[in-house]
Design an enzyme around this catalytic site. Structure first.
Site, PDB file in Angstrom:
ATOM      1  N   ARG A 165     -52.502 -63.926  42.582  1.00  0.00           N
ATOM      2  CA  ARG A 165     -51.596 -62.648  42.006  1.00  0.00           C
ATOM      3  C   ARG A 165     -51.874 -62.045  40.982  1.00  0.00           C
ATOM      4  NH1 ARG A 165     -50.930 -64.438  46.308  1.00  0.00           N
ATOM      5  NH2 ARG A 165     -49.338 -65.989  47.214  1.00  0.00           N
ATOM      6  N   SER A 215     -40.970 -65.116  44.039  1.00  0.00           N
ATOM      7  CA  SER A 215     -40.925 -66.225  43.106  1.00  0.00           C
ATOM      8  C   SER A 215     -40.853 -65.762  41.705  1.00  0.00           C
ATOM      9  CB  SER A 215     -42.413 -66.918  43.324  1.00  0.00           C
ATOM     10  OG  SER A 215     -42.434 -67.036  44.624  1.00  0.00           O
ATOM     11  N   GLU A 285     -44.507 -64.930  37.231  1.00  0.00           N
ATOM     12  CA  GLU A 285     -45.034 -63.874  38.429  1.00  0.00           C
ATOM     13  C   GLU A 285     -44.246 -62.595  38.274  1.00  0.00           C
ATOM     14  OE1 GLU A 285     -45.830 -65.954  42.130  1.00  0.00           O
ATOM     15  OE2 GLU A 285     -45.512 -64.046  43.346  1.00  0.00           O
TER      16      GLU A 285
HETATM   17  C1  LIG Z   1     -37.468 -61.764  49.532  1.00  0.00           C
HETATM   18  C2  LIG Z   1     -38.799 -61.640  48.529  1.00  0.00           C
HETATM   19  C3  LIG Z   1     -39.957 -62.141  49.355  1.00  0.00           C
HETATM   20  C4  LIG Z   1     -41.123 -62.103  48.654  1.00  0.00           C
HETATM   21  N1  LIG Z   1     -42.470 -62.832  49.344  1.00  0.00           N
HETATM   22  C5  LIG Z   1     -43.453 -62.742  48.572  1.00  0.00           C
HETATM   23  C6  LIG Z   1     -44.881 -63.502  49.139  1.00  0.00           C
HETATM   24  O1  LIG Z   1     -44.492 -64.434  50.064  1.00  0.00           O
HETATM   25  N2  LIG Z   1     -45.898 -63.427  48.638  1.00  0.00           N
HETATM   26  C7  LIG Z   1     -46.048 -62.333  47.571  1.00  0.00           C
HETATM   27  O2  LIG Z   1     -47.118 -62.270  47.083  1.00  0.00           O
HETATM   28  N3  LIG Z   1     -45.079 -61.643  47.044  1.00  0.00           N
HETATM   29  C8  LIG Z   1     -43.735 -61.998  47.454  1.00  0.00           C
HETATM   30  N4  LIG Z   1     -42.640 -61.216  46.966  1.00  0.00           N
HETATM   31  C9  LIG Z   1     -43.024 -60.390  45.874  1.00  0.00           C
HETATM   32  C10 LIG Z   1     -43.301 -58.918  46.418  1.00  0.00           C
HETATM   33  O3  LIG Z   1     -42.909 -58.496  47.518  1.00  0.00           O
HETATM   34  C11 LIG Z   1     -44.902 -58.803  45.985  1.00  0.00           C
HETATM   35  O4  LIG Z   1     -45.293 -58.941  44.623  1.00  0.00           O
HETATM   36  C12 LIG Z   1     -45.365 -57.216  46.388  1.00  0.00           C
HETATM   37  O5  LIG Z   1     -46.705 -57.111  46.191  1.00  0.00           O
HETATM   38  C13 LIG Z   1     -44.635 -56.181  45.295  1.00  0.00           C
HETATM   39  O6  LIG Z   1     -44.805 -54.878  45.876  1.00  0.00           O
HETATM   40  P1  LIG Z   1     -43.967 -53.646  45.724  1.00  0.00           P
HETATM   41  O7  LIG Z   1     -44.472 -52.389  46.182  1.00  0.00           O
HETATM   42  O8  LIG Z   1     -42.423 -54.075  45.707  1.00  0.00           O
HETATM   43  O9  LIG Z   1     -44.390 -53.570  44.089  1.00  0.00           O
HETATM   44  P2  LIG Z   1     -43.328 -53.330  42.677  1.00  0.00           P
HETATM   45  O10 LIG Z   1     -42.608 -54.548  42.540  1.00  0.00           O
HETATM   46  O11 LIG Z   1     -42.576 -51.958  42.669  1.00  0.00           O
HETATM   47  O12 LIG Z   1     -44.543 -53.201  41.562  1.00  0.00           O
HETATM   48  C14 LIG Z   1     -45.267 -54.385  41.386  1.00  0.00           C
HETATM   49  C15 LIG Z   1     -46.196 -53.831  40.498  1.00  0.00           C
HETATM   50  O13 LIG Z   1     -47.291 -53.120  41.100  1.00  0.00           O
HETATM   51  C16 LIG Z   1     -47.625 -51.804  40.403  1.00  0.00           C
HETATM   52  N5  LIG Z   1     -47.527 -50.779  41.306  1.00  0.00           N
HETATM   53  C17 LIG Z   1     -46.937 -50.468  42.402  1.00  0.00           C
HETATM   54  N6  LIG Z   1     -47.463 -49.465  43.198  1.00  0.00           N
HETATM   55  C18 LIG Z   1     -48.361 -49.016  42.354  1.00  0.00           C
HETATM   56  C19 LIG Z   1     -49.511 -47.950  42.662  1.00  0.00           C
HETATM   57  N7  LIG Z   1     -49.409 -47.122  43.587  1.00  0.00           N
HETATM   58  N8  LIG Z   1     -50.346 -47.807  41.694  1.00  0.00           N
HETATM   59  C20 LIG Z   1     -50.426 -48.500  40.507  1.00  0.00           C
HETATM   60  N9  LIG Z   1     -49.601 -49.630  40.466  1.00  0.00           N
HETATM   61  C21 LIG Z   1     -48.705 -49.755  41.479  1.00  0.00           C
HETATM   62  C22 LIG Z   1     -46.007 -51.667  39.587  1.00  0.00           C
HETATM   63  O14 LIG Z   1     -46.316 -50.886  38.475  1.00  0.00           O
HETATM   64  C23 LIG Z   1     -45.864 -53.151  39.106  1.00  0.00           C
HETATM   65  O15 LIG Z   1     -46.497 -53.639  37.980  1.00  0.00           O
HETATM   66  C24 LIG Z   1     -41.324 -61.519  47.519  1.00  0.00           C
HETATM   67  C25 LIG Z   1     -40.344 -60.592  47.155  1.00  0.00           C
HETATM   68  C26 LIG Z   1     -39.001 -60.561  47.684  1.00  0.00           C
HETATM   69  C27 LIG Z   1     -38.001 -59.770  47.141  1.00  0.00           C
END
Ligand SMILES: Cc1cc2nc3c(=O)[nH]c(=O)nc-3n(C[C@H](O)[C@H](O)[C@H](O)COP(=O)(O)OP(=O)(O)OC[C@H]3O[C@@H](n4cnc5c(N)ncnc54)[C@H](O)[C@@H]3O)c2cc1C
Length: 292
Positions: A165, A215, A285
């Protein structure tokens, strides 16, 4: 709203609606990016106005301050193309990870089945090195294209410094991920679909319903923070509008009116509880962004 080189710049945009937990104050400026020319225009405008840039994905890991984010917030969800050539996948940063996983499984390519059910964008998944069950995105990344402030650059898997992560992008927020190239392995569609169905069932049985950012804490070695919190009786524990999920103690749920402050206070209480029980401080996280 301001228009500059075909991009629409929204003023004082509430960020709560761009996060899965539904919390966050306003961004001074918010721009939806659909293409590389949009990205250039947004960066030019921000530089002209001496404003800092923050990039968000689908907001599924974000806890945004009640005061919001100063400067310009960019969301790249309009850059969402996905191309498969042989066993290679090229996905833009805004592409949905779930759609990408479904597409690759339907094409008989193995490597992203674990991603079904993770509400991420590719950019967010690369930043967080998202993963589940037996995989994570770092296992299949070949290279990541970023905008580094002056131009585009490709980082190899090694240069991304992936860990559990974790990635270089968390330490270097000035790098804007624009796309990723992944290498997958040909396999039987039926076998992959069976795996997907199994993961869906597992997720449905363990993942809480409600507004959350996934998480709260990373695993502490082999120790599951959720199990420690569960044993400590924290399921359902509530501060303001923020509650420890009754289904999974490592998830925080917004009961409807939670503020960022409520969530931060709950996080502190959960952290102290874990430290009291196992003598180790869990690492957050969730990504906390904005002005405090
Ligand atoms: C119901 C639920 C279940 C989940 N299950 C999991 C799981 O099983 N495993 C897991 O690993 N995670 C899980 N997550 C967490 C989450 O989905 C992940 O961490 C995911 O990778 C975040 O992606 P996002 O596009 O929503 O990024 P965001 O939450 O919008 O951003 C996360 C980070 O990435 C950066 N970022 C985003 N896009 C860019 C870009 N283009 N360039 C540079 N930086 C960027 C942001 O600045 C921030 O620091 C879960 C979340 C939820 C709500």
């Amino acid at each position: 709203m301001t228009v500059f080189n075909n991009i629409e710049i929204l003023n004082n945009e509430s960020l709560a609606k761009y996060t899965s937990i539904g919390i966050g104050g306003n961004a001074d400026y918010f721009i939806k990016i659909r293409s590389k020319p949009d990205l250039y225009a947004a960066i030019e405008w921000a530089e002209k106005n001496s404003l800092p840039i923050t990039v968000i994905g689908r907001g599924s890991k974000l806890l945004i301050s009640d005061k919001g984010i100063r400067g310009v917030v960019l969301q790249l969800l309009g850059m969402d193309s996905m191309v498969i050539e042989d066993r290679f996948v090229y996905a833009e940063a805004g592409a949905s990870l779930i759609r990408l996983a479904n597409l690759t499984v339907s094409q008989g390519l193995r490597g992203l089945e674990w991603a079904i059910g993770i509400p991420a964008s590719v950019g967010g998944a690369v930043t967080m090195n998202a993963g589940a069950y037996d995989g994570s995105i770092s296992d299949c990344i070949i290279e990541v294209e970023v905008f580094n402030g002056t131009g585009f650059e490709r980082l190899s898997n090694e240069q991304c410094q992936f860990d559990y992560r974790q990635s270089v992008f968390m330490q270097r927020p000035e790098l804007i991920i624009t796309s990723a190239k992944m290498g997958l392995v040909p396999d039987s569609r039926e076998r992959l679909q069976e795996k997907v169905n199994l993961y869906k069932q597992k997720r449905a049985a363990s993942q809480p319903m409600g507004r959350t950012c996934g998480s709260t804490f990373k695993k502490i070695g082999d120790v599951s923070p959720g199990e420690v919190l569960d044993k400590a009786g924290l399921k359902g524990y509530t501060i303001g509008g923020a509650m420890v999920s009754p289904a999974h103690a490592n998830f925080i749920i917004n009961k409807g009116n939670a503020t960022c402050q409520d969530v931060l206070m709950l996080i502190e209480y959960m952290q102290e509880t874990i430290f009291e029980k196992i003598g180790k401080m869990p690492e957050l996280e969730i990504r906390v962004l904005g002005e405090f």
